[in-house]
Write an enzyme that holds these catalytic residues in place. Structure first.
Site, short mmCIF file in Angstrom:
data_model
loop_
_atom_site.label_atom_id
_atom_site.label_comp_id
_atom_site.label_asym_id
_atom_site.label_seq_id
_atom_site.Cartn_x
_atom_site.Cartn_y
_atom_site.Cartn_z
N ARG A 1 0.81 -1.20 0.00
CA ARG A 1 0.00 0.00 0.00
C ARG A 1 0.85 1.26 0.00
O ARG A 1 0.37 2.35 -0.27
CB ARG A 1 -0.88 0.00 1.28
CG ARG A 1 -2.09 -0.90 1.17
CD ARG A 1 -2.80 -1.04 2.51
NE ARG A 1 -2.32 -2.26 3.19
CZ ARG A 1 -2.76 -2.64 4.38
NH1 ARG A 1 -3.64 -1.90 5.04
NH2 ARG A 1 -2.33 -3.75 4.94
N GLY A 2 2.12 1.10 0.33
CA GLY A 2 2.99 2.25 0.60
C GLY A 2 3.15 3.26 -0.52
O GLY A 2 3.49 4.42 -0.27
N GLU B 1 7.42 2.16 -6.40
CA GLU B 1 7.56 1.62 -5.04
C GLU B 1 7.88 2.76 -4.08
O GLU B 1 8.48 3.77 -4.47
CB GLU B 1 8.67 0.56 -5.05
CG GLU B 1 9.07 -0.01 -3.71
CD GLU B 1 8.00 -0.79 -2.98
OE1 GLU B 1 6.85 -0.29 -2.88
OE2 GLU B 1 8.30 -1.88 -2.45
N ASP B 2 7.46 2.61 -2.84
CA ASP B 2 7.75 3.64 -1.85
C ASP B 2 9.22 3.63 -1.45
O ASP B 2 9.89 4.66 -1.46
CB ASP B 2 6.84 3.50 -0.61
CG ASP B 2 6.85 2.09 -0.01
OD1 ASP B 2 7.50 1.18 -0.55
OD2 ASP B 2 6.18 1.89 1.03
N ASP C 1 14.55 -1.46 0.46
CA ASP C 1 15.29 -1.70 1.69
C ASP C 1 16.26 -2.87 1.45
O ASP C 1 17.35 -2.66 0.92
CB ASP C 1 14.25 -1.99 2.78
CG ASP C 1 14.85 -2.14 4.16
OD1 ASP C 1 15.77 -1.39 4.50
OD2 ASP C 1 14.39 -3.00 4.92
N LYS D 1 17.38 2.67 0.64
CA LYS D 1 18.36 2.53 1.73
C LYS D 1 19.44 1.57 1.25
O LYS D 1 19.40 0.38 1.57
CB LYS D 1 17.68 1.93 2.98
CG LYS D 1 16.65 2.82 3.64
CD LYS D 1 16.27 2.25 5.00
CE LYS D 1 14.82 1.87 5.05
NZ LYS D 1 14.38 1.36 6.37
N PHE E 1 14.33 3.83 10.15
CA PHE E 1 12.97 3.40 9.85
C PHE E 1 12.13 4.66 9.64
O PHE E 1 12.01 5.50 10.52
CB PHE E 1 12.39 2.53 10.96
CG PHE E 1 11.19 1.77 10.49
CD1 PHE E 1 11.34 0.58 9.80
CD2 PHE E 1 9.90 2.26 10.70
CE1 PHE E 1 10.23 -0.12 9.33
CE2 PHE E 1 8.79 1.58 10.24
CZ PHE E 1 8.95 0.38 9.55
N VAL E 2 11.56 4.78 8.44
CA VAL E 2 10.84 6.01 8.09
C VAL E 2 9.34 5.77 7.93
O VAL E 2 8.90 4.65 7.66
CB VAL E 2 11.42 6.65 6.80
CG1 VAL E 2 12.85 7.11 7.03
CG2 VAL E 2 11.34 5.70 5.61
N ASP F 1 4.17 3.40 6.24
CA ASP F 1 3.62 3.16 7.57
C ASP F 1 4.60 2.54 8.55
O ASP F 1 5.60 1.95 8.17
CB ASP F 1 2.43 2.21 7.46
CG ASP F 1 2.89 0.77 7.17
OD1 ASP F 1 3.56 0.57 6.13
OD2 ASP F 1 2.63 -0.13 7.99
P1 IMP Z 1 12.50 -4.80 0.90
O1 IMP Z 1 11.89 -6.01 0.30
O2 IMP Z 1 13.32 -5.13 2.13
O3 IMP Z 1 13.28 -3.95 -0.07
O4 IMP Z 1 11.36 -3.96 1.54
C1 IMP Z 1 10.57 -3.14 0.84
C2 IMP Z 1 9.31 -2.87 1.63
O5 IMP Z 1 9.52 -2.84 3.02
C3 IMP Z 1 8.79 -1.51 1.26
O6 IMP Z 1 7.86 -1.60 0.23
C4 IMP Z 1 8.15 -1.05 2.53
O7 IMP Z 1 6.80 -1.48 2.55
C5 IMP Z 1 8.87 -1.75 3.62
N1 IMP Z 1 9.85 -0.87 4.27
C6 IMP Z 1 11.18 -0.84 4.07
N2 IMP Z 1 11.77 0.10 4.80
C7 IMP Z 1 10.78 0.70 5.49
C8 IMP Z 1 10.76 1.80 6.42
O8 IMP Z 1 11.78 2.42 6.78
N3 IMP Z 1 9.53 2.14 6.90
C9 IMP Z 1 8.39 1.49 6.54
N4 IMP Z 1 8.36 0.49 5.67
C10 IMP Z 1 9.56 0.08 5.15
MG MG Z 2 5.84 -1.76 0.58
#
Ligand code: IMP
Ligand code: MG
Length: 178
Positions: free
Chosen positions: A45-46, A101-102, A105, A133, A154-155, A161
């Site tokens: 949803r981000g 994508e928001d 990470d 990040k 963590f943002v 969210d």
């Molecule tokens: P990844 O698969 O680890 O790259 O994570 C991506 C997803 O994790 C993003 O779409 C976010 O929903 C969530 N996410 C990653 N970092 C944060 C953060 O700092 N705050 C909130 N959600 C995060």
């Molecule tokens: Mg997400």
């Protein structure tokens, strides 16, 4: 699970976000110039606030679709194993596609989603993430376009969210436990 008390410190202002999105939109406009249809895919949803602002800056024939991948749940750790919870409504074969994508990470989510969408043979597939990040990366993945590189914090806000809260903040802030 009760949440530990925390405050939110502003990291990126609403004004800076808007300025950066305008810049990104020029680059994307060039990238997809001449397309007869661009499917803009928001990851739920981000990305809902980012996609809303981004598409209004794009003067292109676009369609909007959404996809939901499994994420953090209510915690702060990535699940690593990515599942598709809600698939696209439309076909993307021979279409130009922009995945929105928001935040990237560990990289697992966007890496998995883009690979999965590529098996559907889009004409062109690019990805844009508002935040990245890089220091947290666990797989070799980089979005084609990134709004801001940020440190390992963590943002929340601007659609993002913490345990479903704070998505409605107009800026990006970092969570600080008190
Ligand atoms: P990844 O698969 O680890 O790259 O994570 C991506 C997803 O994790 C993003 O779409 C976010 O929903 C969530 N996410 C990653 N970092 C944060 C953060 O700092 N705050 C909130 N959600 C995060
Ligand atoms: Mg997400």
């Amino acid at each position: 699970m009760p949440q530990r008390p925390y405050v939110i410190d502003q990291m990126i202002s609403a004004k800076s976000i808007a300025a950066r999105i305008e810049e990104l939109s020029h680059v994307l406009q060039d990238e997809f110039n001449g397309t007869n249809k661009l499917v803009v895919v928001g990851l739920l949803r981000g990305s809902f606030v980012f996609i809303a602002d981004l598409v209004r800056e794009l003067d292109l024939p676009i369609e909007v679709d959404f996809l939901e991948a499994s994420s953090y749940g209510d915690g702060m750790e990535s699940s690593r194993e990515v599942r598709i919870l809600k698939d696209l409504r439309g076909a993307i074969e021979n279409r130009d596609v922009l995945v929105v994508e928001d935040i990237v990470d560990t990289g697992h989510t966007l890496n998995h989603v883009t690979k999965m969408l590529l098996t559907r043979n889009p004409a062109r597939l690019k990805s844009v993430a508002l935040l990245d990040k890089p220091s947290r990366r666990e797989v070799d993945f980089r979005a084609d376009y990134v709004g801001f590189d940020i440190p390992d914090e963590f943002v929340v806000g601007y659609g993002i969210d913490f345990a479903q809260r704070n998505r409605n903040l107009p800026y990006i802030g970092k969570v600080r436990f008190t």
